[in-house]
Design a protein around this motif. Structure first.
Motif, PDB file in Angstrom:
ATOM      1  N   LYS A  83       1.958   7.055  -6.360  1.00 32.56           N
ATOM      2  CA  LYS A  83       0.940   8.044  -6.694  1.00 32.56           C
ATOM      3  C   LYS A  83       1.445   9.449  -6.375  1.00 32.56           C
ATOM      4  O   LYS A  83       1.329  10.379  -7.166  1.00 32.56           O
ATOM      5  CB  LYS A  83      -0.323   7.766  -5.864  1.00 32.56           C
ATOM      6  CG  LYS A  83      -1.295   6.833  -6.543  1.00 32.56           C
ATOM      7  CD  LYS A  83      -2.603   7.553  -6.784  1.00 32.56           C
ATOM      8  CE  LYS A  83      -3.207   7.043  -8.057  1.00 32.56           C
ATOM      9  NZ  LYS A  83      -4.572   6.646  -7.938  1.00 32.56           N
ATOM     10  N   LEU A  92       0.834  -1.196   0.000  1.00 27.80           N
ATOM     11  CA  LEU A  92       0.000   0.000   0.000  1.00 27.80           C
ATOM     12  C   LEU A  92       0.872   1.250   0.000  1.00 27.80           C
ATOM     13  O   LEU A  92       0.645   2.207  -0.738  1.00 27.80           O
ATOM     14  CB  LEU A  92      -0.904   0.011   1.248  1.00 27.80           C
ATOM     15  CG  LEU A  92      -2.102  -0.923   1.277  1.00 27.80           C
ATOM     16  CD1 LEU A  92      -2.864  -0.767   2.574  1.00 27.80           C
ATOM     17  CD2 LEU A  92      -3.012  -0.674   0.093  1.00 27.80           C
ATOM     18  N   PHE A 127      -3.240  -4.101  -6.618  1.00 25.55           N
ATOM     19  CA  PHE A 127      -4.312  -4.835  -5.961  1.00 25.55           C
ATOM     20  C   PHE A 127      -4.263  -6.330  -6.178  1.00 25.55           C
ATOM     21  O   PHE A 127      -4.815  -7.102  -5.377  1.00 25.55           O
ATOM     22  CB  PHE A 127      -5.676  -4.267  -6.368  1.00 25.55           C
ATOM     23  CG  PHE A 127      -6.058  -3.094  -5.526  1.00 25.55           C
ATOM     24  CD1 PHE A 127      -6.564  -3.295  -4.245  1.00 25.55           C
ATOM     25  CD2 PHE A 127      -5.877  -1.798  -5.972  1.00 25.55           C
ATOM     26  CE1 PHE A 127      -6.897  -2.223  -3.447  1.00 25.55           C
ATOM     27  CE2 PHE A 127      -6.201  -0.727  -5.179  1.00 25.55           C
ATOM     28  CZ  PHE A 127      -6.721  -0.936  -3.904  1.00 25.55           C
ATOM     29  N   GLY A 161       2.510   1.873  -3.334  1.00 28.55           N
ATOM     30  CA  GLY A 161       1.527   2.403  -4.279  1.00 28.55           C
ATOM     31  C   GLY A 161       1.243   3.871  -3.980  1.00 28.55           C
ATOM     32  O   GLY A 161       1.170   4.721  -4.876  1.00 28.55           O
ATOM     33  N   PHE A 162       1.122   4.137  -2.690  1.00 26.36           N
ATOM     34  CA  PHE A 162       0.841   5.490  -2.235  1.00 26.36           C
ATOM     35  C   PHE A 162       1.971   6.453  -2.663  1.00 26.36           C
ATOM     36  O   PHE A 162       1.722   7.521  -3.212  1.00 26.36           O
ATOM     37  CB  PHE A 162       0.711   5.433  -0.712  1.00 26.36           C
ATOM     38  CG  PHE A 162       0.524   6.758  -0.049  1.00 26.36           C
ATOM     39  CD1 PHE A 162      -0.642   7.501  -0.299  1.00 26.36           C
ATOM     40  CD2 PHE A 162       1.467   7.259   0.828  1.00 26.36           C
ATOM     41  CE1 PHE A 162      -0.838   8.709   0.336  1.00 26.36           C
ATOM     42  CE2 PHE A 162       1.263   8.471   1.459  1.00 26.36           C
ATOM     43  CZ  PHE A 162       0.113   9.195   1.213  1.00 26.36           C
ATOM     44  N   GLY A 166      -7.034   0.252   1.473  1.00 24.00           N
ATOM     45  CA  GLY A 166      -6.159   0.234   0.312  1.00 24.00           C
ATOM     46  C   GLY A 166      -6.820   0.937  -0.868  1.00 24.00           C
ATOM     47  O   GLY A 166      -6.180   1.726  -1.579  1.00 24.00           O
ATOM     48  N   VAL A 167      -8.093   0.647  -1.033  1.00 29.29           N
ATOM     49  CA  VAL A 167      -8.820   1.287  -2.134  1.00 29.29           C
ATOM     50  C   VAL A 167      -8.765   2.808  -1.974  1.00 29.29           C
ATOM     51  O   VAL A 167      -8.493   3.548  -2.921  1.00 29.29           O
ATOM     52  CB  VAL A 167     -10.290   0.795  -2.146  1.00 29.29           C
ATOM     53  CG1 VAL A 167     -11.092   1.561  -3.201  1.00 29.29           C
ATOM     54  CG2 VAL A 167     -10.333  -0.696  -2.425  1.00 29.29           C
ATOM     55  N   ILE A 217      -2.092  -7.457  -3.372  1.00 27.99           N
ATOM     56  CA  ILE A 217      -2.840  -7.292  -2.127  1.00 27.99           C
ATOM     57  C   ILE A 217      -3.859  -8.406  -1.968  1.00 27.99           C
ATOM     58  O   ILE A 217      -4.006  -9.004  -0.905  1.00 27.99           O
ATOM     59  CB  ILE A 217      -3.575  -5.930  -2.123  1.00 27.99           C
ATOM     60  CG1 ILE A 217      -2.583  -4.785  -2.090  1.00 27.99           C
ATOM     61  CG2 ILE A 217      -4.556  -5.860  -0.947  1.00 27.99           C
ATOM     62  CD1 ILE A 217      -2.260  -4.256  -0.733  1.00 27.99           C
ATOM     63  N   GLY A 242       0.338   3.206  -8.442  1.00 27.06           N
ATOM     64  CA  GLY A 242      -0.891   2.953  -7.678  1.00 27.06           C
ATOM     65  C   GLY A 242      -0.738   1.650  -6.954  1.00 27.06           C
ATOM     66  O   GLY A 242       0.279   0.962  -7.102  1.00 27.06           O
ATOM     67  N   VAL A 243      -1.723   1.344  -6.144  1.00 23.71           N
ATOM     68  CA  VAL A 243      -1.633   0.133  -5.334  1.00 23.71           C
ATOM     69  C   VAL A 243      -1.790  -1.097  -6.213  1.00 23.71           C
ATOM     70  O   VAL A 243      -2.654  -1.138  -7.093  1.00 23.71           O
ATOM     71  CB  VAL A 243      -2.721   0.145  -4.252  1.00 23.71           C
ATOM     72  CG1 VAL A 243      -2.687  -1.153  -3.458  1.00 23.71           C
ATOM     73  CG2 VAL A 243      -2.523   1.342  -3.343  1.00 23.71           C
ATOM     74  N   ILE A 261      -6.596   4.582  -0.236  1.00 20.49           N
ATOM     75  CA  ILE A 261      -5.226   5.085  -0.405  1.00 20.49           C
ATOM     76  C   ILE A 261      -4.951   5.254  -1.892  1.00 20.49           C
ATOM     77  O   ILE A 261      -4.354   6.231  -2.335  1.00 20.49           O
ATOM     78  CB  ILE A 261      -4.215   4.110   0.238  1.00 20.49           C
ATOM     79  CG1 ILE A 261      -4.298   4.249   1.753  1.00 20.49           C
ATOM     80  CG2 ILE A 261      -2.798   4.400  -0.246  1.00 20.49           C
ATOM     81  CD1 ILE A 261      -3.346   3.370   2.502  1.00 20.49           C
ATOM     82  N   ASN A 262      -5.471   4.266  -2.632  1.00 19.37           N
ATOM     83  CA  ASN A 262      -5.258   4.298  -4.069  1.00 19.37           C
ATOM     84  C   ASN A 262      -5.911   5.522  -4.688  1.00 19.37           C
ATOM     85  O   ASN A 262      -5.365   6.135  -5.600  1.00 19.37           O
ATOM     86  CB  ASN A 262      -5.830   3.014  -4.687  1.00 19.37           C
ATOM     87  CG  ASN A 262      -5.207   2.758  -6.057  1.00 19.37           C
ATOM     88  OD1 ASN A 262      -4.055   3.132  -6.289  1.00 19.37           O
ATOM     89  ND2 ASN A 262      -5.973   2.165  -6.946  1.00 19.37           N
ATOM     90  N   THR A 263      -7.070   5.888  -4.158  1.00 17.48           N
ATOM     91  CA  THR A 263      -7.737   7.074  -4.709  1.00 17.48           C
ATOM     92  C   THR A 263      -7.228   8.345  -4.048  1.00 17.48           C
ATOM     93  O   THR A 263      -7.639   9.436  -4.395  1.00 17.48           O
ATOM     94  CB  THR A 263      -9.264   6.989  -4.525  1.00 17.48           C
ATOM     95  OG1 THR A 263      -9.536   6.810  -3.129  1.00 17.48           O
ATOM     96  CG2 THR A 263      -9.849   5.840  -5.314  1.00 17.48           C
TER      97      THR A 263
END
Lengths: 630, 575
Positions: free
Chosen positions: A90, A83, A101, A86-87, B259-260, A104, A98-99, B262-264
């Motif tokens: 970004k 995470l 997924f 990805g963070f 996580g979702v 994950i 990005g993360v 954080i991604n956004t």
């Protein structure tokens, strides 16, 4: 479970043996230590011999469950790291950043599987342990009961019932809880400790060192507090015992306190004790109460160290951010097994002390084995004492050189002040105790050559301190003979003049006697014991004549029933009624449990000895008023 | 329980302090993740080691603050709890000390003892838990929820879903568990009952050769208990695994949904990590509360039992303007006295009238349940008459202060109760100011001197609780000496000779006759020989006075008396 001496009972702490087990509270109490820890442990463990395979499964399950739960923070940490990456991507506007997924998702699936497995194994482990622990306790309890049936009556006379009961109640409670919880907790605690250290080391030796530094701190703190709190607890226990003792005494003697107008004095004494108790109570509670907060502070200290050192390490790219996350979880689990182990070891020690007491009971000397069974004995009831000597304590002579000969169907009256006399007679005749010298003969046969159950069946007892058990009246009468029919029970009750009163009770023969059998009167209880003896139909009887606390009508019923019972049987009667004594074939005059005279009424009166004195004071009442006292 | 909380009132300042301090403690432990999150979100991302160290120092300060808060909370909590227990105990004890026998009969002595000792302890422990855990848990839960919502409202939906699931799971297991635990208690009682019967009845069991039967009976109870215990522990085995599973899955859900976000870009990583820790603390709080709930029924039952005692008012108290005690010779007069025990349909005494005069021995005889002891208990006013009146020197006993009345009585109970302390102290219980010589003399009259002097320390010998180191007869004689030490005007002997052997009985009565020449003496006895030479004999049958007079008169006129005599003495002796 109302133990005989209520307030002396160990007070309950915490919930009923459910779960959780040794919190830090366990550390604060004074612990009772076993005398022979090793021997007792081995002996206790030997009860598990047959369950070794199942126990292996249990320990494996415990290890598996712990291992899975130790593994999971690491994976959670990896997810966090992903995470974070990805963070960052970004944040830095890396294209396509990005993360991840997909990664994950697979980690999350892993995690769910680990958590599920860990929970399932932990459940299996506890579930199986319930069966083993409780059945083991069952086995020991049964062994104790079997043992009790083989102990000589002497044992029961020498040990207060309350003591045996509390051994049974408290010690078994202790053993059961420990077997249920502490054994597996012990294993999990060790596995957790080792596992956590290994996991922490794989992440960062430096951070592990930092956390480990808090360890001696928590040792020192718990040790010093535990030592102090134990003294406070002992003190509190002392004051509590004093106070409870005072309450017990004052309430039991309420009538006297009020009759003599000592209410205020009693309250003043109570207030003093209560003040002492409150003082020691708050100290004990305060000191125990701070163990947890202090452990928390130490735990949080570790947390701070991990956050700071971890943060810096991440900045220096020595570890990943997820590692901090995992490490925080490990650090929290790190101190837990240590406190747990300390309190488990306390509860194991006190359990060993309990087990030791139970084993002591199991090792008591048993009644000598019965002689080989002779051919069928149908005694006619000819009883003879041939040079019998007996003493309970070697230094206090009781019966010396006693010779009596009671032919079948004769009546022996035992007279004299109340005392140990009649109990001694019962003890010797029924072989609850054995004579020291000489012998007692039943139909010419030394009673020591007869098996005890057979011998005892030849005697019937109708004593004033009646023993009835918790059950229906029918069951109580039927106790006299195994397999007695309904009709036989009722016939015996009729012969004992008990039928009438039984039928006036709400449920007749099916009336349940409560614990003290207080729902029927003392006299009625005696009628039931007469019926019981009638049903047993023994050739020899030992009877207590009712003295007091019986109303006139019941008294007459008892007299008639006793005459019925005595007809054609050899009877030893603890006599209070002159007619009984006068008509007896032999009178034994007892004083301080000793036979001082024996003979028939007229002979003894003429002799002018103890019997004469007794007769004068007892039955010629008025004659004594002029006699100088002392 | 609510009523008992009243006893915390004097300590309300302490309780308030506990609340505040616990709040400080919980907030500080909730604030730590917040600080850690800024280490991550600001320190690590910027690579600012100085910031990390500064935040670290803050964390340390917060930790110490929280620790201090909880240590102080423990201090005030312990003070309040101990004070609570002290007040409650005092209140119960003082209350019970003013009970009449009616209230003692109603609740039962042993139950009263348990209520004022064990039950108080139960409630006190509950209060302790309440002040520590039950304050902390809700505060943690509420504080945790507030922080969680502030950190990320939408992620907080996880809490909304998970908390009910966890509560329901715990409730389902516990509900069955409660029932099983209760039935275990019954089965333990049963097993103990069988064992106790075997201990007390060991001779009977063996005499009738019923050992195998008893072993079977015990085994049945043992097996029954074991089966239930196995079931309860097997049930409980599921509790912790399931709770842990729910917590862990909640964590996974947070990581996923977090996580979702954080991604956004709507959530920072540090916040996510903090969030997880909030949720863990919330759920542990819920778990803790549910464990504590186990203690509630027990404490509640104790509280109910205590309240029953406190709600019970003594049947009577002293009159507001008592009459001064007449300094008369001590005549006791019953005028048409009828007495019902509480709830009794038939009177225990029915229209009893008589006078016991100074210088005379008045004896009361009759079968069990005839009302002899009842009659005796009315004179010291242990109970109040239902109808009629009892007068001492012409004054109704209800118009005097109880203490004044009893001051004039020398009472010897049926059951000779002695107290811990020396023989001398026990005799002086009758008159705290009695000289050694006076106490000695009382012991002489009661025929107690001989056995007292045989004890190693004589008058200083210690008597253990309940006097168990003495025989029944010795206890009765000391109880008698205690009453004699009072030099009272009226003596009441309630079947006090029963444990004496006949010779001692006769000696005591002879001594009493010489000693108590001017006093009113009342004696209850079962043995005819004890009452035969009394000046005045009252015969009770089923609560009625069916005869009064001397032995000779009664033999001629009272069939009930003649019947009692016939059952105890042979014809030539009764003449």
């Amino acid at each position: 479970m109302s133990a005989p001496r209520g307030p002396r009972r160990r007070e309950p702490m915490g919930g009923h043996g459910g779960f959780g087990g040794g919190g830090p509270m366990g550390l604060a109490m004074p612990v009772e230590k076993p005398k022979n820890a090793k021997g007792t442990t081995l002996r206790l463990l030997s009860y598990f011999r047959s369950s070794v395979p199942l126990l292996t499964v249990i320990f494996l399950a415990a290890i598996a469950s712990t291992a899975f739960s130790i593994w999971s923070p690491k994976i959670l940490g990896q997810a966090t790291t992903i995470l974070f990456q990805g963070f960052l991507a970004k944040l830095r506007h890396i294209p396509g950043g990005g993360v991840d997924f997909a990664k994950i998702q697979s980690l999350v699936l892993w995690l769910v599987a680990l958590y599920l497995l860990s929970s399932i194994f932990s459940w299996v482990q506890q579930y199986l342990m319930a069966g083993i622990a409780q059945r083991t306790v069952y086995g020991i309890r049964r062994q104790v009961m079997d043992k009790l049936t083989r102990l000589p009556v002497q044992f029961f006379d020498a040990h207060p019932h309350g003591e045996i009961m509390s051994r049974f109640v408290n010690d078994f409670d202790n053993i059961s809880t420990t077997l249920q919880q502490s054994l597996t907790q012990f294993v999990t605690a060790i596995v957790t400790f080792v596992g956590v250290i290994v996991m922490m080391l794989t992440i960062s030796p430096l951070m592990t060192l930092a956390v480990a530094l808090t360890l001696p701190l928590s040792f020192v703190v718990t040790r010093s507090i535990a030592r102090r709190s134990q003294t406070y607890f002992l003190e509190r226990q002392q004051h509590l015992g004093d106070l409870n003792g005072h309450v017990e005494e004052m309430f039991t003697g309420h009538l006297i306190v009020r009759a003599f107008g000592h209410e205020e004095r009693s309250i003043a004494q109570f207030d003093r004790m209560n003040e002492d108790l409150a003082e020691s109570t708050w100290k004990a509670q305060y000191v125990t109460g701070i163990i947890m907060p202090l452990m928390n502070v130490i735990g949080n200290l570790g947390y701070v160290l991990v956050s700071v050192i971890g943060g810096i390490l991440v900045v220096q790219r020595a570890i990943q951010i997820g590692d901090i996350q995992a490490f925080i979880q490990y650090a929290r689990q790190f101190s837990q097994p240590i406190t747990q182990l300390a309190s488990i070891s306390n509860s194991i020690q006190s359990t060993l002390a309990s087990a030791e007491r139970v084993f002591e009971l199991l090792d008591e000397n048993e009644e000598p084995i019965d002689a080989a069974v002779p051919a069928d004995v149908a005694a006619t009831g000819h009883v003879a004492f041939d040079g019998v000597a007996f003493r309970y304590e070697p230094s206090r002579p009781l019966i010396e050189q006693m010779d009596i000969d009671v032919r079948s169907g004769e009546t022996v009256a035992i007279v004299g002040p109340t005392g140990a006399g009649k109990t001694t007679l019962v003890n010797l005749l029924m072989r609850f105790y054995d004579v020291d010298e000489g012998r007692i003969l039943l139909d010419g046969r030394d009673i020591r050559t007869l098996p005890r159950p057979l011998l005892r069946r030849q005697f019937g007892m109708v004593l004033q301190d009646t023993w009835l058990f918790n059950g229906t009246i029918r069951d109580n009468i039927a106790y006299g003979r195994e397999g007695a029919t309904r009709e036989e029970v009722e016939a015996a009750a009729r012969a004992a003049h008990a039928d009438h009163f039984i039928r006036t009770l709400p449920h007749g023969y099916d009336t349940e006697l409560n614990e003290e059998a207080s729902n029927i009167s003392q006299g009625q209880r005696q009628l039931l014991t007469i019926a019981r003896a009638l049903l047993a139909d023994p050739p020899v009887l030992i009877l207590d004549e009712a003295t007091s606390s019986v109303d006139t009508r019941t008294e007459i019923a008892i007299q008639k029933a006793m005459q019925e019972l005595m007809a054609g049987r050899t009877s030893f009667v603890i006599a209070h009624r002159l007619s009984t004594i006068r008509n007896a074939d032999l009178i034994l005059v007892m004083q301080h449990g000793r036979v001082v005279e024996q003979g028939r009424h007229d002979d003894l009166l003429r002799r002018g000895g103890a019997y004469h004195d007794l007769y004068q004071s007892q039955f010629a009442g008025a004659g004594l008023s002029d006699e100088p006292a002392s | 329980m609510a009523k008992l909380i009243e006893f915390l009132r004097p300590y309300r300042a302490f309780v308030a302090l506990v609340l505040v301090l616990t709040f400080v403690q919980t907030m500080s432990s909730l604030y730590l993740p917040n600080l850690m999150s800024s280490i991550v979100d600001t320190g690590i991302i910027r690579g600012d080691e100085g910031y990390i160290l500064r935040e670290g120092l803050w964390m340390l300060a917060v930790t110490v603050l929280g620790g201090a808060g909880s240590v102080l909370a423990s201090y005030y909590g312990a003070k309040a709890t101990a004070g609570f227990g002290k007040l409650l105990r005092t209140r119960i004890f003082r209350h019970v000390e003013h009970f009449t026998l009616k209230e003692f009969d109603q609740i039962g002595t042993s139950s009263l003892i348990v209520r004022s000792t064990n039950d108080v302890m139960q409630v006190q422990q509950f209060i302790n838990m309440l002040l520590r855990m039950m304050v902390m848990a809700p505060l943690t839960a509420i504080g945790g929820i507030i922080l969680a919502v502030r950190t990320d409202a939408s992620l907080s939906l996880v809490i909304v879903v998970v908390l009910p699931i966890m509560s329901i799971a715990i409730w389902l297991v516990m509900r069955r568990g409660f029932d099983l635990f209760r039935s275990i208690q019954k089965k333990v009682d049963r097993l103990n009952l069988v064992l106790r019967e075997n201990l007390t009845g060991v001779r009977v069991v063996r005499a009738f050769g019923r050992v195998p039967y008893e072993v079977r009976r015990f085994d049945a109870a043992n097996l029954d208990l074991t089966d239930t215990s196995v079931r309860v522990f097997q049930l409980m085995a599921i509790l912790m695994p399931i709770v842990m599973l729910i917590m862990n899955l909640a964590m996974v859900a947070i990581v996923w949904f977090g996580g979702v976000q954080i991604n956004t870009g709507t959530l920072e990583l540090g916040n996510l990590m903090a969030f997880i820790q909030y949720v863990m603390q919330i759920m542990f709080a819920v778990l803790m509360v549910s464990m504590m709930l186990f203690m509630v029924p027990r404490a509640q039952a104790s509280a109910v039992r205590i309240n029953e005692v406190l709600a019970l008012e003594p049947e009577f108290r002293d009159p507001d303007d008592p009459l001064p005690v007449p300094r008369g010779p001590g005549t006791v007069e019953f005028r048409g006295v009828t007495f019902y025990y509480p709830g009794g349909e038939e009177p225990a005494l029915h229209d009893v009238t008589f006078t016991a005069r100074p210088g005379q021995i008045t004896a009361v005889i009759g079968g069990t349940g005839a009302g002899k002891s009842t009659l005796m208990n009315l004179i010291p006013r242990f109970y109040d008459v239902s109808e009629g009146s009892i007068l001492v020197d012409g004054v109704d006993v209800r118009k005097m202060r109880q203490a004044d009345l009893r001051q004039r009585l020398g009472y010897v109970p049926q059951k000779a109760v002695l107290f811990t302390g020396s023989v001398l102290e026990n005799i002086r219980y009758g008159d705290p100011g009695a000289s050694l010589a006076a106490a000695q003399h009382a012991a002489d009259v009661a025929q107690a001197s001989e056995f007292v002097s045989e004890m190693e320390e004589g008058m200083e010998a210690e008597i253990s609780q309940g006097g168990v180191n003495l025989s029944g007869g010795q206890r009765q004689r000391l109880a008698m000496a205690r009453a004699l030490a009072r030099r009272a005007e009226i003596y009441l002997f309630d079947d006090s000779f029963s444990a004496l052997d006949f010779r001692t009985d006769a000696l005591v009565r002879a001594a009493l006759r010489r000693e108590l020449t001017g006093a009113t003496v009342m004696i209850i006895a079962q043995r005819v020989s004890t009452v035969m030479d009394a000046d005045h004999i009252l015969v009770l049958d089923d609560g009625r006075l069916v005869g009064a007079g001397t032995h000779r008169e009664l033999m001629a006129s009272c069939p009930v008396y003649a019947e009692i005599v016939a059952s105890q003495l042979s014809p030539e002796e009764s003449a």
